[in-house]
Design a protein around this motif. Structure first.
Motif, PDB file in Angstrom:
ATOM      1  N   ARG A 119      47.817  43.158  45.830  1.00  0.00           N
ATOM      2  CA  ARG A 119      47.396  44.455  46.378  1.00  0.00           C
ATOM      3  C   ARG A 119      45.884  44.576  46.267  1.00  0.00           C
ATOM      4  O   ARG A 119      45.275  44.140  45.282  1.00  0.00           O
ATOM      5  CB  ARG A 119      48.066  45.599  45.611  1.00  0.00           C
ATOM      6  N   VAL A 120      45.280  45.177  47.274  1.00  0.00           N
ATOM      7  CA  VAL A 120      43.849  45.448  47.234  1.00  0.00           C
ATOM      8  C   VAL A 120      43.609  46.901  47.626  1.00  0.00           C
ATOM      9  O   VAL A 120      44.263  47.423  48.537  1.00  0.00           O
ATOM     10  CB  VAL A 120      43.074  44.479  48.147  1.00  0.00           C
ATOM     11  N   ILE A 121      42.710  47.546  46.909  1.00  0.00           N
ATOM     12  CA  ILE A 121      42.333  48.929  47.186  1.00  0.00           C
ATOM     13  C   ILE A 121      40.818  48.991  47.327  1.00  0.00           C
ATOM     14  O   ILE A 121      40.082  48.491  46.470  1.00  0.00           O
ATOM     15  CB  ILE A 121      42.786  49.882  46.066  1.00  0.00           C
ATOM     16  N   MET A 154      38.145  47.730  44.498  1.00  0.00           N
ATOM     17  CA  MET A 154      36.708  47.490  44.648  1.00  0.00           C
ATOM     18  C   MET A 154      36.076  48.513  45.567  1.00  0.00           C
ATOM     19  O   MET A 154      36.746  49.176  46.363  1.00  0.00           O
ATOM     20  CB  MET A 154      36.442  46.073  45.151  1.00  0.00           C
ATOM     21  N   GLY A 155      34.757  48.655  45.411  1.00  0.00           N
ATOM     22  CA  GLY A 155      34.037  49.597  46.241  1.00  0.00           C
ATOM     23  C   GLY A 155      32.759  50.076  45.590  1.00  0.00           C
ATOM     24  O   GLY A 155      32.285  49.525  44.596  1.00  0.00           O
ATOM     25  N   ASP A 193      28.139  49.071  42.826  1.00  0.00           N
ATOM     26  CA  ASP A 193      29.239  48.395  43.513  1.00  0.00           C
ATOM     27  C   ASP A 193      29.990  47.515  42.518  1.00  0.00           C
ATOM     28  O   ASP A 193      29.391  46.704  41.809  1.00  0.00           O
ATOM     29  CB  ASP A 193      28.695  47.574  44.673  1.00  0.00           C
ATOM     30  N   ARG A 194      31.313  47.687  42.469  1.00  0.00           N
ATOM     31  CA  ARG A 194      32.122  47.041  41.434  1.00  0.00           C
ATOM     32  C   ARG A 194      33.387  46.425  42.029  1.00  0.00           C
ATOM     33  O   ARG A 194      33.880  46.850  43.072  1.00  0.00           O
ATOM     34  CB  ARG A 194      32.567  48.063  40.380  1.00  0.00           C
ATOM     35  N   ILE A 195      33.915  45.466  41.285  1.00  0.00           N
ATOM     36  CA  ILE A 195      35.239  44.907  41.535  1.00  0.00           C
ATOM     37  C   ILE A 195      36.002  44.986  40.222  1.00  0.00           C
ATOM     38  O   ILE A 195      35.494  44.550  39.183  1.00  0.00           O
ATOM     39  CB  ILE A 195      35.159  43.459  42.034  1.00  0.00           C
TER      40      ILE A 195
END
Length: 232
Positions: A119-121, A154-155, A193-195
């Motif tokens: 899953r990715v958000i 991430m975002g 910006d982070r993951i």
């Protein structure tokens, strides 16, 4: 299974030279060449919320859009969009509501690659900081209601401290990846910006994408991380 994840606030396609140039944004994405990409500020803010990146540009790219849009000319939700390699199977796409004082949300996609689900958000958290904790709690509550699969969030978190403030909401089961300063793009000083990866992932190389093109294409630099799911 090893994949490269990238996050990029494209500032509605407007660069530091004040020119709106979607083709320049796409050129930066091709430089990064990630498998999964979270975009922020990918749609125009008003009116029909039309995508900054045209369908023609996207159709000629190595990626396709995870379907989360609620408007016909949009590719995202409150500007958050997800791109994945064309050969990946998109099982589900969903727009997530976040508690907010200003328009905020998240784009969620369930993907299967090489038979492995994950899953990715992609999200863009509150600028003021007043609702940032609540927004992260909302994302974690959503994950608690869904099936347990490897997840990457991430975002643009709009958070200065690497593991302080709202980031504490993630707890020990999450890996914080902030590869370096990415804002403002010409002379970056802030790691906004982070993951964030769930415990199933093994964290590899992480990077801020610094090129002459990226420095002018948006007010943020893209970030990326190589993540691996070990064989069971």
């Amino acid at each position: 299974m090893q994949l490269t994840f990238a996050s990029y606030n494209i500032h509605k396609g407007v660069g530091t030279d004040r020119r709106r140039d979607p083709e320049r944004i796409m050129a930066v994405l091709r430089e990064i060449d990630a498998d999964v990409i979270a975009l922020q500020e990918a749609d125009e803010r008003f009116g029909e919320r039309a995508s900054v990146l045209s369908r023609g540009l996207l159709d000629d790219s190595p990626w396709r859009v995870v379907p989360v849009a609620r408007r016909p000319r949009s590719i995202g939700w409150h500007g958050n969009a997800l791109l994945v390699r064309r050969h990946m199977d998109v099982v589900h796409g969903e727009a997530l509501e976040l508690p907010t004082l200003e328009p905020r949300g998240a784009a969620c996609g369930e993907i299967v690659h090489e038979g492995v689900p994950f899953r990715v958000i992609g999200t863009h958290l509150d600028l003021s900081g007043l609702r940032r904790r609540d927004q992260i709690r909302s994302l974690l509550a959503y994950l608690a209601r869904t099936r347990d699969v490897p997840t990457v969030i991430m975002g643009d978190f709009n958070q200065w401290g690497h593991a302080s403030g709202a980031m504490r909401e993630f707890g020990k089961g999450w890996q914080m990846i902030a590869p370096g300063a990415s804002f403002p793009s010409r002379r970056p000083i802030a790691r906004l910006d982070r993951i964030v990866a769930s415990k199933q992932w093994r964290n590899g190389k992480a990077d801020v994408h610094r090129t002459a093109l990226a420095a002018v294409a948006s007010d943020h630099l893209p970030i990326s991380a190589s993540l691996t799911l070990p064989d069971k």
